[in-house]
Design an enzyme around this catalytic site. Structure first.
Site, PDB file in Angstrom:
ATOM      1  N   HIS A 137      -3.467  -4.982   0.660  1.00 39.49           N
ATOM      2  CA  HIS A 137      -2.895  -5.729   1.803  1.00 39.49           C
ATOM      3  C   HIS A 137      -3.390  -7.466   2.306  1.00 39.49           C
ATOM      4  CE1 HIS A 137      -2.381  -1.450   4.405  1.00 39.49           C
ATOM      5  NE2 HIS A 137      -3.198  -1.109   3.433  1.00 39.49           N
ATOM      6  N   GLU A 166      -1.668  -8.860   3.864  1.00 39.62           N
ATOM      7  CA  GLU A 166      -1.304 -10.083   5.152  1.00 39.62           C
ATOM      8  C   GLU A 166      -2.803  -9.842   5.249  1.00 39.62           C
ATOM      9  OE1 GLU A 166      -1.064  -6.693   3.890  1.00 39.62           O
ATOM     10  OE2 GLU A 166      -1.635  -5.447   5.803  1.00 39.62           O
ATOM     11  N   CYS A 197       0.919  -0.908  -0.143  1.00 37.25           N
ATOM     12  CA  CYS A 197      -0.074  -0.460   0.074  1.00 37.25           C
ATOM     13  C   CYS A 197       1.031   0.893  -0.215  1.00 37.25           C
ATOM     14  CB  CYS A 197      -0.921   0.343   1.088  1.00 37.25           C
ATOM     15  SG  CYS A 197      -2.580   1.184   0.719  1.00 37.25           S
TER      16      CYS A 197
END
Ligand code: GLN
Length: 561
Positions: free
Chosen positions: A525, A527, A398
């Site tokens: 993102h 994650e 990001c």
């Protein structure tokens, strides 16, 4: 629907979230379908406006919900996809009641905490528990509800009262209360002290709730006489007193619960023994033990703004862990405060500056994670430049992707003042610009949030190969700024490739630098969707590349196999 309520006593930060999600794991391993609800008694409507410095990371869901990081634990542990409704806050409840009041739905009645707020809480819980979160049809068998905060807090009172009423209305076979508490030890060879737990159970009972199980956090396993005391003073049978002592890693917690037959006590309370199977936790066992025995560590430099509090990037840390374990490596994360890398810091804090650069130069790979605001931006740009010029594997997430675009424009295109309009509104070369999906004027709705599709522009890029999908990937977003579509041409001519774009082709989602071992930026993102046993592709690529194993891996996994 059967409910397992997890409350906490004595102190906060007991690992209630991990205990509650581990209970979910064990029940799931018994063949049951499990969902979960996290209650945060604070007044914020959601976690979106909360500082990561204070509260840890803001977790983002598929539906764009910005929620407490505990929901990340639930998603990772249960391999579930939760909705924003699964996170209840006082703010959300009051807002719904006040909206109803303004619409005149209460027909002139006095609107009160009891029964209006408590009814709204009960209705919310009962309807959200029915939303399937495991991709299957129909609702789950069990809903694990975690009540944030500590019993006795002023702000959790309406929730306690609503849960008391819920326990009564659903009946005793459908409600199991697990109270997580602390057993401290005083002195060097001191005794395990039960008094704080006794007091917090007494407090709970005074509010009309009786715990069926006690989950006791302690440094060492509970001694028999500690359990006896707890049984005597808390009215909980010894078999239902669980010792949640310190373990080398959190994947042991479901095993710890299973080994003490916690599932049996819970299933018995919920009258589910007849349909449950023996818990199969083989995969957890393997993972927990593998993690304990890892010796070879990989040095990862994390260059960010919020490095003082590890929880600020919790999901990134977890995603690194999942990727490292898949490569039989132990993550060794070195946190670098981005501002320490900057030239100014060489004058102001020379020691910190030297240490930050030493750590960066020592790293096998570099991550610049997401963030907001201009603090540390120059340091992040230096880190991206260092990784690019020295062939050190780099993953920009990001903000980290936007940083690599700014760096490339400055160093390679020679646009010295290239910047994001987030950091310099007057920049002559805005390479990252404000591109809201919603309104340009209302701050609350300008963020591009939640799951969006990225289309790979060529199947021949590292990222699509790592995702084992030549066409597309759906990942979660949380940003307002994006790479300026007008500068794509020049950047690509200069060598940077935008290999993933959104469906309109206007929003850049993934960049790569051909010729570099691994230089990847993602606007999303990744994650948030990483799971133990299912590492996230960009993280896996980073770690493989840090060890020179990326090509061999891609060779073995060609064509999405
Ligand atoms: N501040 C940047 C933006 O709003 C990046 C956000 C992020 O990293 N999550 O676009």
């Amino acid at each position: 629907m059967k409910y397992v309520l997890v409350t906490g006593g004595v102190v906060s930060g007991l690992g209630k979230g991990v205990t509650a999600s581990s209970i979910g794991v064990v029940l799931k391993a018994c063949g049951l379908r499990v969902t979960s609800i996290k209650i945060d008694p604070y007044l914020n409507t959601d976690a979106g406006t909360m500082s990561p410095f204070e509260h840890g990371e803001v977790f983002v869901l598929d539906d764009g919900g910005e929620v407490d990081l505990d929901l990340g634990n639930y998603e990772r542990f249960l391999d579930a996809t939760l909705t924003k409704e699964n996170n209840i806050t006082t703010g959300k409840i009051y807002q719904s009641v006040l909206d109803k009041e303004r619409r005149g739905d209460y027909l002139g009645k006095t609107v009160q905490v009891v029964p209006h707020i408590t009814d709204a809480i009960k209705d919310w819980i009962e309807s959200v528990a029915l939303i399937p979160v495991d991709g299957k049809q129909g609702h789950a068998d069990v809903c694990v509800i975690e009540l944030g905060g500590t019993v006795g807090d002023i702000e959790s009172m309406p929730f306690i009262e609503a849960l008391r009423q819920l326990s009564f209305s659903v009946g005793k076979d459908n409600f199991c209360l697990i109270h997580v508490s602390l057993i401290p030890v005083l002195g060097v060879v001191g005794e395990q002290k039960t008094k704080p737990t006794q007091h917090s159970v007494r407090e709970l009972r005074a509010l009309g709730l009786t715990p069926h199980l006690l989950a006791c956090r302690s440094a060492q396993p509970l001694l028999d006489n500690t359990k006896e005391k707890l049984t005597q003073f808390c009215h909980v049978p010894a078999a239902n007193i669980l010792s949640i002592h310190d373990v080398p890693n959190i994947w042991h917690i479901p095993l710890l619960l299973r080994n003490q037959n916690a599932h049996h006590s819970i299933l018995k309370q919920l009258d589910l023994l007849s349909i449950a199977t023996i818990p199969d936790l083989e995969a957890w066992n393997r993972r927990a033990e593998t993690f304990d025995n890892l010796t070879d560590s990989v040095r990862i430099a994390m260059v960010g703004k919020y490095v003082g509090l590890a929880d600020s990037y919790l999901s990134v840390v977890k995603a690194l862990l999942h990727a490292c374990i898949a490569c039989s490596l132990k993550p060794s994360i070195d946190w670098i405060a981005a501002s320490d890398l900057e030239d100014d810091s060489a004058q102001l804090t020379p020691e910190a500056h030297a240490a930050a650069w030493k750590t960066l130069r020592n790293a096998e790979c570099v991550i610049v994670p997401g963030g907001f605001g201009d603090r540390g931006i120059r340091g992040m740009i230096l880190a991206a430049k260092y990784a690019r010029e020295n062939n050190v594997p780099y993953l920009g997430i990001c903000l980290g992707m936007q940083i690599s675009v700014i760096e490339y424009a400055r160093s390679v295109l020679g646009l010295e003042r290239a910047n994001s309009t987030e950091f310099d509104e007057q920049t002559p070369d805005p390479v990252v610009i404000f591109m809201p999906e919603g309104s340009r004027t209302h701050m609350g709705s300008t963020m591009r949030l939640g799951s969006r599709r990225t289309l790979f522009q060529t199947p021949d890029c590292l990222t699509s190969k790592l995702y084992c999908n030549p066409q597309y990937v759906d990942e979660r977003h949380r940003h307002r700024y994006e790479v300026n579509p007008d500068v794509i041409g020049v950047l690509e001519q200069a060598g940077l490739k935008f290999v993933g774009k959104d469906e309109t082709g206007k929003r850049m989602e993934v960049l790569e630098l051909p010729g570099h071992p691994f230089y990847v930026g993602v606007q999303f993102h990744p994650e948030f969707k990483s799971r133990p046993g299912k590492p996230s592709a960009p993280f896996l690529g980073l770690i493989l590349s840090a060890r020179g194993q990326l090509e061999a891996y891609l060779g073995r996994h060609q064509n999405g196999s």
